[in-house]
Enzyme design. Structure first.
Site, short mmCIF file in Angstrom:
data_model
loop_
_atom_site.label_atom_id
_atom_site.label_comp_id
_atom_site.label_asym_id
_atom_site.label_seq_id
_atom_site.Cartn_x
_atom_site.Cartn_y
_atom_site.Cartn_z
N GLY A 118 6.97 5.22 8.38
CA GLY A 118 6.09 6.39 8.62
C GLY A 118 6.25 7.08 9.98
O GLY A 118 7.37 6.93 10.58
N SER A 119 5.20 7.93 10.35
CA SER A 119 5.22 8.37 11.40
C SER A 119 5.22 7.63 12.76
O SER A 119 4.58 6.50 12.67
CB SER A 119 4.08 9.50 11.59
OG SER A 119 2.94 8.95 11.84
N LYS A 135 0.80 -1.08 0.10
CA LYS A 135 0.09 -0.06 0.09
C LYS A 135 0.81 1.22 0.13
O LYS A 135 1.35 1.55 1.04
CB LYS A 135 -0.90 0.21 1.30
CG LYS A 135 -2.36 0.79 0.98
CD LYS A 135 -2.43 2.20 0.62
CE LYS A 135 -1.88 2.99 1.90
NZ LYS A 135 -1.93 4.43 1.40
N GLY A 148 2.72 4.34 13.03
CA GLY A 148 3.46 3.13 13.34
C GLY A 148 2.73 2.46 14.61
O GLY A 148 2.79 1.14 14.74
N GLU A 201 10.48 15.73 15.02
CA GLU A 201 10.75 15.63 13.69
C GLU A 201 9.97 16.69 12.75
O GLU A 201 8.65 16.37 12.67
CB GLU A 201 10.57 14.20 13.22
CG GLU A 201 11.00 14.06 11.74
CD GLU A 201 10.83 12.61 11.23
OE1 GLU A 201 11.87 11.95 10.40
OE2 GLU A 201 9.82 11.82 11.71
N CYS A 215 13.84 10.66 6.67
CA CYS A 215 13.82 10.29 7.75
C CYS A 215 15.18 10.60 8.35
O CYS A 215 15.33 10.37 9.60
CB CYS A 215 13.47 8.86 7.84
SG CYS A 215 14.10 7.62 6.79
N GLU A 220 9.89 1.59 10.88
CA GLU A 220 10.73 2.53 10.44
C GLU A 220 10.14 3.90 10.87
O GLU A 220 9.40 4.27 10.06
CB GLU A 220 11.69 2.32 9.08
CG GLU A 220 12.75 3.23 9.02
CD GLU A 220 12.67 4.60 8.64
OE1 GLU A 220 12.58 5.52 9.79
OE2 GLU A 220 12.52 4.71 7.60
#
Length: 493
Positions: free
Chosen positions: A235-236, A182, A240, A391, A291, A257
């Protein structure tokens, strides 16, 4: 700077509008609804992709289940050959892939690691090894086998859809799994095109399926599906955590990650002629939407003024423009991300940090139709400030100072993240000592990341702490998509 746009990329020649890949067929969403994919530099609609839902995910999982037995039982050497052919096609169509990713993400067209990394992973397919085990009797044989999980899922972000597609599907496929991918709704086109090339390479229908859609719909349905046996997510941290919760309900393993707040430690003896250009590239590459971006610069107090002055010159020289121009940086991906970055710029000022360069949205032509924010250099940043802790995912570099090595390590490790770090020094002993003490999944000395095209091959990538767990791209990347079976054979009478 080039101001004349080249002939537009004919996306319709690469992909069928409004379709995604399920079981080797290009089909619309069950609901027939679509999502506009927008060029972040101009606001123009590039293409439309299906707005997939749980129904489409279920179709894809069923297609992957059907393809699994034959793919699992295919010789590992043959799987490697097919992946290698995929890599060859990626190399042959490198220009189209790079342009497609550049136009949907917004970054300048540039070299891609996809073909090289895919070739590396293809070579690992027939090197998945078990072990023989010691036994208490000569009539007994003990061994371990590594077998695929089965149907696995992957959810990837929008910032690097080409590499992310390969890193999250090829290792699993090399191990004999079938995959449902996806991609992010903001940048799904490169993933779809790579899947098309996988089919053309001879990878059987259903081995790789790509379902497009929103995260709350198609994305949420993937880890929740009872047919999925392992997941990967990039992703975030918030999303996650939601994916991890869904995996926990079904008791399936997960590779995560989740981003970073990577420190770059500049020691007093650092070679600034090498360090400063690399530091700037690290934060403006893909407009800071990386990232592993080195967003915190830790500078020895004795070097502070010199480093900030040199950085400011470099930041002012950063060329910002459209994907087809000879520039260093493009736009942010969408209005939501632009607002996030601008909000952090305001937060930094409110917290007392000093804007040395940048700090605003670019609004004049040719930036007026896109999501362009100036590369921004903050000085006088304290470790507890939000811009030093959270971030931002934008072209924003924060400069912090330290007095000694102990303080540098404390600041470097003083966030919830631990993805990457860089150390700039000519003292090998200090480099080794700091590399061991910094809490990060990847530490580079006198470079950033794995060193780029001249750096190490097969470097594992993943994080400590809230940056996630599990590793991709390394020598164990394929084995990580296998599970261990112990076999004990008693041949005695």
């Amino acid at each position: 700077m080039t101001t004349t746009a080249p002939a537009p990329l004919d996306i319709s020649a690469l992909l069928a509008d409004g379709t995604h890949l399920i079981g080797g067929e290009w089909v619309p969403a069950r609901t027939k609804s679509t999502i506009d994919v927008v060029n972040p530099a101009t606001g123009a609609v590039l293409a439309r992709v299906p707005r997939g839902t749980a129904e489409d995910i279920d179709d894809a999982v069923r297609a992957a289940e059907e393809a699994l037995p034959a793919w699992r039982d295919t010789s590992p050497a043959r799987r490697g050959e097919l992946l290698y052919r995929w890599a060859e096609l990626v190399r042959e169509h490198d220009t189209a892939i790079n342009e497609l990713e550049a136009v949907e993400v917004g970054h300048p067209v540039g070299p891609s690691p996809i073909a090289a990394r895919l070739t590396y992973l293809a070579g690992k397919a027939d090197k998945i090894l078990g072990h023989t085990l010691p036994t208490r009797s000569p009539d007994v044989l003990g061994m371990t086998l590594r077998e695929p999980f089965g149907v696995v899922g992957a959810i990837i972000p929008w910032n690097a859809p080409g590499p992310m597609t390969v890193f999250n599907t090829a290792p699993a496929m090399a191990a004999g799994n079938t995959v449902v991918l996806k991609p992010a709704e903001d940048a799904p086109l490169t993933a779809l095109y790579l899947a098309r090339l996988a089919l053309e390479a001879g990878i059987p229908p259903g081995v790789l399926n790509v379902v497009t859609g929103y995260g709350a719909e198609a994305g949420a349905a993937l880890p929740s599906h009872p047919g999925i046996r392992k997941m990967s997510f990039t992703g975030s941290p918030a999303t996650g955590s939601a994916v991890m919760t869904a995996c926990a309900r079904n008791l399936i393993p997960l590779q995560l990650e989740l981003g970073g707040k990577s420190p770059q430690i500049v020691l007093p003896d650092a070679d600034l002629t090498k360090a400063v250009p690399a530091i700037v590239r690290s934060i403006v590459m893909n407009s800071g939407q990386v990232c592993a971006a080195g967003s915190r610069l830790l500078v020895a107090s004795s070097l502070h003024d010199q480093v900030v002055e040199t950085l400011a010159e470099r930041f002012r020289a950063v060329r910002v423009g459209l994907w087809h121009q000879q520039v260093d940086m493009g736009p942010l991906i969408n209005a939501r991300q632009e607002k996030r970055v601008l909000d952090y710029l305001a937060i930094g000022r409110e917290e007392g940090a000093e804007v040395v360069v940048g700090g605003t949205k670019l609004t004049e032509v040719p930036y007026d139709s896109g999501y362009f924010v100036e590369p921004t250099l903050f000085d006088r940043v304290r470790p507890e400030m939000r811009i030093a802790q959270e971030e931002i995912f934008g072209p924003v570099l924060s400069v912090l100072t330290y007095e000694d090595e102990e303080e540098a390590v404390a600041i470097a490790n003083g966030t919830r993240y631990g993805l990457t770090a860089s150390i700039w020094t000519q003292d090998v002993s200090r480099a080794v000592r700091l590399a061991r003490r910094v809490e990060a999944g990847q530490v580079a000395v006198n470079t950033v990341g794995d060193g780029g095209p001249t750096g190490s091959i097969g470097t594992p990538f993943g994080g400590y702490k809230n940056s996630g767990f599990g590793r991709s791209m390394g020598p164990d990347a394929v084995e990580d998509w296998t599970q261990v079976k112990a076999v004990i054979i008693d041949a005695g009478s």
